[in-house]
Design a protein around this motif. Structure first.
Motif, PDB file in Angstrom:
ATOM      1  N   TYR A 128       0.875  -1.043   0.124  1.00  0.00           N
ATOM      2  CA  TYR A 128       0.139   0.071   0.041  1.00  0.00           C
ATOM      3  C   TYR A 128       0.804   1.183   0.117  1.00  0.00           C
ATOM      4  CZ  TYR A 128      -3.340   3.774   1.555  1.00  0.00           C
ATOM      5  OH  TYR A 128      -4.234   4.779   1.647  1.00  0.00           O
ATOM      6  N   PRO A 131      -4.036   0.723  -2.676  1.00  0.00           N
ATOM      7  CA  PRO A 131      -3.682  -0.622  -2.408  1.00  0.00           C
ATOM      8  C   PRO A 131      -3.255  -1.581  -3.584  1.00  0.00           C
ATOM      9  CG  PRO A 131      -6.164  -0.545  -2.285  1.00  0.00           C
ATOM     10  CD  PRO A 131      -5.431   1.079  -2.272  1.00  0.00           C
ATOM     11  N   TRP A 143      -8.105  -4.839   0.527  1.00  0.00           N
ATOM     12  CA  TRP A 143      -7.945  -4.011   1.564  1.00  0.00           C
ATOM     13  C   TRP A 143      -9.227  -3.552   2.341  1.00  0.00           C
ATOM     14  CZ3 TRP A 143      -4.348  -1.453   4.362  1.00  0.00           C
ATOM     15  CH2 TRP A 143      -4.611  -0.094   4.777  1.00  0.00           C
TER      16      TRP A 143
END
Length: 220
Positions: A84, A88, A102
């Protein structure tokens, strides 16, 4: 020990103590604190969340990065499965391809991810790493993931209840067999009375097969 040696030893001790204090001060100013669940249990095919939270002494910026790495319990190399930085980047290769999502929120210090459709071969160690310059030092916590098959206890209970009902029905049929397989005056049935042993056994088999449909449902 002479006075000179004692003074030298004392000076060395104070230098060491000063270094420790300075290191603690630097760490307090530039360290990240990361927390994860040491062990997570998951069920085959059911999404599981790997939680990771962090506290930074510096404001969150676009330079913040998060990495999740994985290593199986059996011998194997560590691999990065998630990255990230502003957005992401789930892995696009390997066994976790298209299965990592994510679910974190960096503004709240949340770096959690989720694994879709876990299988038992996913068992292993997961490491959450967060960097937020100028914070440079942090602990390295690990999460052990254990994926198992789910046991449906309600189904077992239902089977036990059905067996109990079948046992009761068999007991009733045995009593009827002793009395010549005559039906009671209050029992309504279109089936003929059984007069022979073979007919009684045949009726017993049919009653057992149909006991679930003929009895009233017991609450469970």
């Amino acid at each position: 020990m002479g006075c000179g040696e004692a003074a030298a030893a004392g000076g060395g001790f104070f230098l060491l103590l000063r270094g420790i204090v300075l290191l603690l001060g630097v760490c307090k100013a530039l360290c990240l604190e990361i927390k994860v669940s040491p062990k997570v249990r998951a069920f085959v095919g059911e999404q599981v969340t790997l939680k990771c939270s962090f506290k930074s002494s510096s404001p969150i910026t676009e330079s913040l990065t998060i990495d999740w790495t994985y290593r199986p319990f059996t011998s194997g190399q560590m691999e990065t499965i998630f990255h990230y930085q502003s957005v992401p980047y789930p892995t696009t290769v390997g066994k976790f391809k298209e299965r990592i999502s994510w679910v974190g929120n960096v503004a709240r210090g949340d770096a959690s991810i989720a694994i879709q459709s876990p299988v038992m071969s996913d068992n292993g160690t997961f490491i959450c790493s967060v960097r937020n310059p100028p914070d440079a030092y942090h602990n390295i916590p690990q999460t052990m993931l254990v994926v198992v098959e789910r046991v449906f206890l309600p189904s077992v209970i239902v089977v036990v209840l059905l067996l109990v009902r079948m046992g009761r029905k068999i007991g009733v049929l045995k009593e009827k067999k002793k009395s010549g397989c005559k039906k009671s005056s209050i029992e309504v049935s279109d089936e003929p009375e059984c007069t022979e042993r073979d007919n009684c056994l045949g009726k017993l088999r049919n009653w057992c097969l149909n006991c679930v449909d003929t009895d009233e449902e017991d609450p469970y």
